[in-house]
Design a protein around this motif. Structure first.
Motif, PDB file in Angstrom:
ATOM      1  N   VAL A 291     -10.751 -39.103  -6.428  1.00  0.00           N
ATOM      2  CA  VAL A 291     -11.665 -38.020  -6.066  1.00  0.00           C
ATOM      3  C   VAL A 291     -13.074 -38.594  -6.057  1.00  0.00           C
ATOM      4  CG1 VAL A 291     -12.608 -35.783  -6.756  1.00  0.00           C
ATOM      5  CG2 VAL A 291     -10.182 -36.270  -7.108  1.00  0.00           C
ATOM      6  N   TRP A 292     -13.732 -38.478  -4.911  1.00  0.00           N
ATOM      7  CA  TRP A 292     -15.126 -38.936  -4.776  1.00  0.00           C
ATOM      8  C   TRP A 292     -15.996 -37.767  -5.220  1.00  0.00           C
ATOM      9  CZ3 TRP A 292     -15.282 -43.961  -4.067  1.00  0.00           C
ATOM     10  CH2 TRP A 292     -14.216 -44.575  -3.412  1.00  0.00           C
ATOM     11  N   ASN A 293     -16.528 -37.822  -6.437  1.00  0.00           N
ATOM     12  CA  ASN A 293     -17.185 -36.662  -7.025  1.00  0.00           C
ATOM     13  C   ASN A 293     -18.692 -36.821  -7.240  1.00  0.00           C
ATOM     14  OD1 ASN A 293     -17.058 -38.467  -9.123  1.00  0.00           O
ATOM     15  ND2 ASN A 293     -15.867 -37.169 -10.479  1.00  0.00           N
ATOM     16  N   GLY A 294     -19.299 -37.839  -6.696  1.00  0.00           N
ATOM     17  CA  GLY A 294     -20.748 -38.004  -6.800  1.00  0.00           C
ATOM     18  C   GLY A 294     -21.460 -37.253  -5.694  1.00  0.00           C
ATOM     19  N   GLU A 295     -22.773 -37.161  -5.786  1.00  0.00           N
ATOM     20  CA  GLU A 295     -23.540 -36.442  -4.771  1.00  0.00           C
ATOM     21  C   GLU A 295     -23.387 -37.045  -3.377  1.00  0.00           C
ATOM     22  OE1 GLU A 295     -28.007 -37.555  -4.358  1.00  0.00           O
ATOM     23  OE2 GLU A 295     -27.582 -37.515  -6.504  1.00  0.00           O
ATOM     24  N   GLY A 296     -23.053 -38.333  -3.301  1.00  0.00           N
ATOM     25  CA  GLY A 296     -22.889 -38.999  -2.015  1.00  0.00           C
ATOM     26  C   GLY A 296     -21.532 -38.776  -1.367  1.00  0.00           C
ATOM     27  N   GLY A 297     -20.611 -38.129  -2.098  1.00  0.00           N
ATOM     28  CA  GLY A 297     -19.278 -37.909  -1.543  1.00  0.00           C
ATOM     29  C   GLY A 297     -18.537 -39.224  -1.365  1.00  0.00           C
ATOM     30  N   MET A 298     -17.792 -39.321  -0.284  1.00  0.00           N
ATOM     31  CA  MET A 298     -17.017 -40.524   0.017  1.00  0.00           C
ATOM     32  C   MET A 298     -17.951 -41.643   0.470  1.00  0.00           C
ATOM     33  SD  MET A 298     -13.700 -40.704   2.456  1.00  0.00           S
ATOM     34  CE  MET A 298     -12.837 -42.225   2.706  1.00  0.00           C
ATOM     35  N   PRO A 299     -17.620 -42.892   0.133  1.00  0.00           N
ATOM     36  CA  PRO A 299     -18.479 -44.003   0.568  1.00  0.00           C
ATOM     37  C   PRO A 299     -18.445 -44.195   2.086  1.00  0.00           C
ATOM     38  CG  PRO A 299     -16.499 -44.831  -0.520  1.00  0.00           C
ATOM     39  CD  PRO A 299     -16.477 -43.341  -0.650  1.00  0.00           C
ATOM     40  N   THR A 300     -19.406 -44.947   2.566  1.00  0.00           N
ATOM     41  CA  THR A 300     -19.443 -45.337   3.976  1.00  0.00           C
ATOM     42  C   THR A 300     -18.336 -46.357   4.214  1.00  0.00           C
ATOM     43  OG1 THR A 300     -21.815 -44.962   4.057  1.00  0.00           O
ATOM     44  CG2 THR A 300     -20.891 -46.405   5.752  1.00  0.00           C
ATOM     45  N   LEU A 301     -17.690 -46.283   5.367  1.00  0.00           N
ATOM     46  CA  LEU A 301     -16.587 -47.184   5.696  1.00  0.00           C
ATOM     47  C   LEU A 301     -16.961 -48.077   6.866  1.00  0.00           C
ATOM     48  CD1 LEU A 301     -13.575 -44.695   5.503  1.00  0.00           C
ATOM     49  CD2 LEU A 301     -14.485 -46.174   3.699  1.00  0.00           C
ATOM     50  N   TRP A 302     -16.484 -49.322   6.794  1.00  0.00           N
ATOM     51  CA  TRP A 302     -16.618 -50.270   7.897  1.00  0.00           C
ATOM     52  C   TRP A 302     -15.245 -50.869   8.155  1.00  0.00           C
ATOM     53  CZ3 TRP A 302     -15.958 -55.701   7.992  1.00  0.00           C
ATOM     54  CH2 TRP A 302     -16.295 -56.285   9.214  1.00  0.00           C
TER      55      TRP A 302
ATOM     56  N   GLU B 260      -7.411 -54.543  11.424  1.00  0.00           N
ATOM     57  CA  GLU B 260      -6.630 -53.538  12.145  1.00  0.00           C
ATOM     58  C   GLU B 260      -6.046 -52.484  11.212  1.00  0.00           C
ATOM     59  OE1 GLU B 260      -3.694 -55.125  14.796  1.00  0.00           O
ATOM     60  OE2 GLU B 260      -5.081 -56.592  15.620  1.00  0.00           O
ATOM     61  N   THR B 261      -5.944 -52.790   9.916  1.00  0.00           N
ATOM     62  CA  THR B 261      -5.268 -51.874   8.996  1.00  0.00           C
ATOM     63  C   THR B 261      -6.116 -51.403   7.818  1.00  0.00           C
ATOM     64  OG1 THR B 261      -4.390 -53.718   7.704  1.00  0.00           O
ATOM     65  CG2 THR B 261      -3.016 -52.889   9.521  1.00  0.00           C
ATOM     66  N   SER B 262      -7.384 -51.810   7.754  1.00  0.00           N
ATOM     67  CA  SER B 262      -8.164 -51.487   6.566  1.00  0.00           C
ATOM     68  C   SER B 262      -9.659 -51.352   6.863  1.00  0.00           C
ATOM     69  CB  SER B 262      -7.968 -52.576   5.507  1.00  0.00           C
ATOM     70  OG  SER B 262      -8.583 -52.233   4.293  1.00  0.00           O
ATOM     71  N   CYS B 263     -10.327 -50.559   6.028  1.00  0.00           N
ATOM     72  CA  CYS B 263     -11.776 -50.402   6.064  1.00  0.00           C
ATOM     73  C   CYS B 263     -12.344 -50.807   4.715  1.00  0.00           C
ATOM     74  CB  CYS B 263     -12.162 -48.943   6.318  1.00  0.00           C
ATOM     75  SG  CYS B 263     -11.770 -48.341   7.961  1.00  0.00           S
ATOM     76  N   ARG B 264     -13.534 -51.361   4.706  1.00  0.00           N
ATOM     77  CA  ARG B 264     -14.251 -51.665   3.475  1.00  0.00           C
ATOM     78  C   ARG B 264     -15.167 -50.483   3.162  1.00  0.00           C
ATOM     79  NH1 ARG B 264     -12.465 -56.651   1.211  1.00  0.00           N
ATOM     80  NH2 ARG B 264     -10.999 -57.320   2.807  1.00  0.00           N
ATOM     81  N   ALA B 265     -15.251 -50.130   1.878  1.00  0.00           N
ATOM     82  CA  ALA B 265     -16.032 -48.982   1.437  1.00  0.00           C
ATOM     83  C   ALA B 265     -17.244 -49.460   0.651  1.00  0.00           C
ATOM     84  CB  ALA B 265     -15.156 -48.079   0.570  1.00  0.00           C
ATOM     85  N   PHE B 266     -18.398 -48.856   0.938  1.00  0.00           N
ATOM     86  CA  PHE B 266     -19.627 -49.246   0.253  1.00  0.00           C
ATOM     87  C   PHE B 266     -20.588 -48.066   0.209  1.00  0.00           C
ATOM     88  CE2 PHE B 266     -20.115 -50.078   4.712  1.00  0.00           C
ATOM     89  CZ  PHE B 266     -21.421 -49.699   5.017  1.00  0.00           C
TER      90      PHE B 266
ATOM     91  N   ALA C 248     -11.612 -50.941  -0.744  1.00  0.00           N
ATOM     92  CA  ALA C 248     -11.015 -51.073   0.586  1.00  0.00           C
ATOM     93  C   ALA C 248     -10.022 -49.937   0.748  1.00  0.00           C
ATOM     94  CB  ALA C 248     -10.324 -52.422   0.735  1.00  0.00           C
ATOM     95  N   ILE C 249     -10.098 -49.259   1.869  1.00  0.00           N
ATOM     96  CA  ILE C 249      -9.213 -48.130   2.136  1.00  0.00           C
ATOM     97  C   ILE C 249      -8.341 -48.503   3.311  1.00  0.00           C
ATOM     98  CG2 ILE C 249      -9.081 -45.705   2.770  1.00  0.00           C
ATOM     99  CD1 ILE C 249     -11.833 -45.357   1.387  1.00  0.00           C
ATOM    100  N   ASP C 250      -7.042 -48.627   3.038  1.00  0.00           N
ATOM    101  CA  ASP C 250      -6.086 -48.992   4.086  1.00  0.00           C
ATOM    102  C   ASP C 250      -5.730 -47.777   4.928  1.00  0.00           C
ATOM    103  OD1 ASP C 250      -6.095 -51.533   3.056  1.00  0.00           O
ATOM    104  OD2 ASP C 250      -4.159 -51.343   2.059  1.00  0.00           O
ATOM    105  N   ASP C 251      -5.192 -48.021   6.117  1.00  0.00           N
ATOM    106  CA  ASP C 251      -4.714 -46.936   6.960  1.00  0.00           C
ATOM    107  C   ASP C 251      -3.490 -46.266   6.347  1.00  0.00           C
ATOM    108  OD1 ASP C 251      -6.766 -47.489   8.687  1.00  0.00           O
ATOM    109  OD2 ASP C 251      -5.528 -48.546  10.139  1.00  0.00           O
TER     110      ASP C 251
END
Length: 124
Positions: free
Chosen positions: A51-62, A66-72, A82-85
């Motif tokens: 659960v992303w519970n900070g004021e910023g919500g979910m992190p930015t994704l890049w 082909e199967t994953s995004c990096r979160a920052f 890293a958030i996979d598909d």
């Protein structure tokens, strides 16, 4: 079990319910560049456990592959994970509020061949 953590500036915060799985370190070039370190440490969860519970919500994704995004964090730039598909989400252990827990000890290291030639460890 609950884990809590977040980014350097506190804009992104998270809570995780459940047991961490697959604690490991990685030295692939993606992890090196994303973390700014020669090795990144990860633990994995299913997306619905986080659960992303900070004021910023979910992190930015890049999208890093082909199967994953990096979160920052878009504010301070902190690596969060890293958030996979698939429903897998890997959290950077350094972002935990309390990373000094026995169950977080890494079980293995991936992409050892990407470490610099001068790096030698006693674990080889």
């Amino acid at each position: 079990m609950f884990y809590h953590g977040g980014c350097l500036c506190g804009h992104i915060r998270y809570q995780i319910a459940g047991q961490a799985r697959d604690p490991h370190t990685c030295s692939c070039r993606f992890c090196q560049r994303h973390s700014g370190s020669l090795t990144q440490m990860w633990i994995e969860f299913d997306e619905e456990q986080v659960v992303w519970n900070g004021e910023g919500g979910m992190p930015t994704l890049w999208r890093s592959s082909e199967t994953s995004c990096r979160a920052f964090c878009r504010i301070c730039g902190s690596t969060l994970g890293a958030i996979d598909d698939t429903p897998t989400l890997a959290i950077a252990v350094g972002t935990l509020d309390n990373p000094d827990q026995p169950e977080l000890s890494p079980h293995y290291h991936t992409f050892k061949d990407c470490r610099p030639a001068w790096w030698s460890l006693n674990d080889e």
